[in-house]
Design a protein around this motif. Sequence first.
Motif: not given
Length: 129
Positions: A30-52
């Motif tokens: 559960a911890e690994t799943d949680f960490v990976l989901k947060k990591l994917i989310r931060i990379v997607l969010n920040d990359t989209a913000a960089l493009v913006l």
Amino acid sequence: MLLSFLVLAGVYLLQDAFSLNQSLALGLSAETDFVLKKLIRIVLNDTAALVLIYAWFYDAKITRLAFLLQLVDTFILLPVYLVLKLSIEGTAEISVPLLSQLHRLIVNPTLIILLIPAIYFQRIMYSQK
């Protein structure tokens, strides 16, 4: 610019729609799943913000600054948040108020989006001199 808004909206709307364990049947803790989901989310969010930011200002120096901010967010602030979150509350999605605000600051693209008004403020200050 529209693409970055669509990605940001999609990440926000679909953040609870999947679990890596359920969708990929990886058998992660559960911890690994949680960490990976947060990591994917931060990379997607920040990359989209960089493009913006790139589309908004069309300035390589500003985009580099935003990228450096993303690196700090991903490699320094996110691990600190994850250690606090997992040691205090575990993988629960509901957080105590302090961790909730920290989550908003780190996992959402708040730091990079705050760069936009800071740049405008700096430009206004330089134009008045």
